[in-house]
Design an enzyme around this catalytic site. Structure first.
Site, PDB file in Angstrom:
ATOM      1  CG  ASP A  33      -2.233  -0.481   1.094  1.00  0.00           C
ATOM      2  OD1 ASP A  33      -2.567  -0.856  -0.028  1.00  0.00           O
ATOM      3  OD2 ASP A  33      -2.981  -0.491   2.090  1.00  0.00           O
ATOM      4  CE  LYS A  55      -7.292   1.020  -2.246  1.00  0.00           C
ATOM      5  NZ  LYS A  55      -8.539   0.528  -1.690  1.00  0.00           N
ATOM      6  CG  MET A 166      -9.366   7.271   5.426  1.00  0.00           C
ATOM      7  SD  MET A 166     -10.132   5.915   4.532  1.00  0.00           S
ATOM      8  CE  MET A 166     -11.047   5.112   5.836  1.00  0.00           C
TER       9      MET A 166
HETATM   10  N1  SAH Z   1      -5.873   0.035   8.283  1.00  0.00           N
HETATM   11  C1  SAH Z   1      -5.352   1.317   8.679  1.00  0.00           C
HETATM   12  C2  SAH Z   1      -6.265   2.447   8.252  1.00  0.00           C
HETATM   13  C3  SAH Z   1      -6.441   2.566   6.760  1.00  0.00           C
HETATM   14  S1  SAH Z   1      -7.382   3.971   6.297  1.00  0.00           S
HETATM   15  C4  SAH Z   1      -5.077   1.328  10.177  1.00  0.00           C
HETATM   16  O1  SAH Z   1      -5.477   0.406  10.903  1.00  0.00           O
HETATM   17  O2  SAH Z   1      -4.405   2.250  10.646  1.00  0.00           O
HETATM   18  C5  SAH Z   1      -6.113   5.201   6.101  1.00  0.00           C
HETATM   19  C6  SAH Z   1      -6.218   6.220   7.215  1.00  0.00           C
HETATM   20  O3  SAH Z   1      -5.513   5.766   8.356  1.00  0.00           O
HETATM   21  C7  SAH Z   1      -5.607   7.549   6.891  1.00  0.00           C
HETATM   22  O4  SAH Z   1      -6.477   8.366   6.136  1.00  0.00           O
HETATM   23  C8  SAH Z   1      -5.388   8.106   8.285  1.00  0.00           C
HETATM   24  O5  SAH Z   1      -6.595   8.575   8.834  1.00  0.00           O
HETATM   25  C9  SAH Z   1      -4.981   6.870   9.050  1.00  0.00           C
HETATM   26  N2  SAH Z   1      -3.509   6.695   9.148  1.00  0.00           N
HETATM   27  C10 SAH Z   1      -2.789   5.676   8.658  1.00  0.00           C
HETATM   28  N3  SAH Z   1      -1.479   5.804   8.988  1.00  0.00           N
HETATM   29  C11 SAH Z   1      -1.377   6.950   9.710  1.00  0.00           C
HETATM   30  C12 SAH Z   1      -0.302   7.634  10.340  1.00  0.00           C
HETATM   31  N4  SAH Z   1       0.941   7.170  10.315  1.00  0.00           N
HETATM   32  N5  SAH Z   1      -0.580   8.790  11.000  1.00  0.00           N
HETATM   33  C13 SAH Z   1      -1.817   9.272  11.070  1.00  0.00           C
HETATM   34  N6  SAH Z   1      -2.880   8.667  10.485  1.00  0.00           N
HETATM   35  C14 SAH Z   1      -2.671   7.518   9.816  1.00  0.00           C
END
Ligand code: SAH
Length: 242
Positions: A33, A55, A166
């Site tokens: 990803d 994506k 998100m």
């Molecule tokens: N499966 C992932 C989430 C996927 S959706 C999880 O469990 O974390 C993607 C969203 O995750 C982003 O839009 C943001 O809101 C959050 N996100 C992912 N990595 C991040 C990071 N390092 N810092 C802050 N937000 C993060």
């Protein structure tokens, strides 16, 4: 003939599970990803083929293509790793991929990861629950499509810590709906950006300020009394903007 749906954690490679690291060291192919940090990518063995299926927000149509790629790889290789940011079952479409693979007769294995939903707030010293301030959490997506399914009045009255993933683009609309639902304008909010990477930073304010706070993706937005908390002795400098 197994596709491993693996959580990459929020950033830093040392927040990866040992099981995930073992699989990255032996995978033949890794489907990766956009949000996966370079420190995690560095753990992929050199012989593995790495396929980027990044994506951008809103480009959900590419999911069909990702599913096709996974099925085709699952039919050709013994050890395929599908590496997804955070936890593979938290807003990652992990289960959709699992269903498509299983329908094609391919074995699927799931390796949980540290979700940004909890670990991004923790990076800013924010506990998502607190015995006196919040007895529970709702983890939500801030994307427009799903927002129509959220009962903002119920959320506003719940007393829960609200954690939006998100939610950067629509943070103004989220705040407006929660205010309409009766949540107080001075409810603390915090947005933690790029958590557990070298770029991590946090911005804090109140619900009525959320729209105007400088927030960029990826960010986790925390709404509720706990968002005002922070540790003054947190190890590892975290830039506080504001
Ligand atoms: N499966 C992932 C989430 C996927 S959706 C999880 O469990 O974390 C993607 C969203 O995750 C982003 O839009 C943001 O809101 C959050 N996100 C992912 N990595 C991040 C990071 N390092 N810092 C802050 N937000 C993060």
């Amino acid at each position: 003939m197994t596709v491993h749906l693996v959580g990459a954690g929020p950033g830093s490679a040392d927040l990866l599970t040992r099981r995930a690291a073992t699989l990255l060291a032996k995978a033949e192919v890794v489907v990766i990803d956009r949000l996966v940090d370079s420190s995690v990518r560095a753990l992929i063995n050199e012989a593995a083929e790495v396929i980027e299926v990044g994506k951008s927000p809103g480009q959900s149509s590419t999911q069909t293509l990702i599913n096709e790629v996974l099925v085709s790889l699952g039919q050709r290789f013994n050890c395929v790793v599908r590496l997804k940011g955070g936890d593979p079952f938290v807003f990652g479409r992990g289960f959709e991929e699992l269903e498509v693979l299983e329908a094609a007769g391919i074995a699927v294995d799931v390796v949980p990861g540290v979700s940004s939903a909890f670990s991004a707030p923790a990076a800013a010293g924010i506990p998502v629950t607190h015995r006196k301030l919040s007895r529970g959490i709702a983890v939500l997506t801030g994307t427009a499509a799903d927002e129509e399914h959220l009962d903002f009045t119920c959320l506003a009255r719940s007393g829960l810590t609200l954690v939006f993933l998100m939610g950067v683009e629509r943070r103004g609309a989220i705040a407006a709906q929660l205010l309409l639902g009766g949540l107080s304008a001075n409810t603390p909010v915090a947005a933690v950006m790029d958590a557990w990477t070298a770029k991590q930073c946090v911005v804090r304010g109140t619900l009525d300020e959320l729209h105007d706070l400088k927030v960029h993706a990826p960010a986790v937005i925390v709404i509720g009394a706990v968002a005002a908390l922070q540790s003054h002795e947190l190890v590892g400098a975290l830039a506080e903007v504001r």
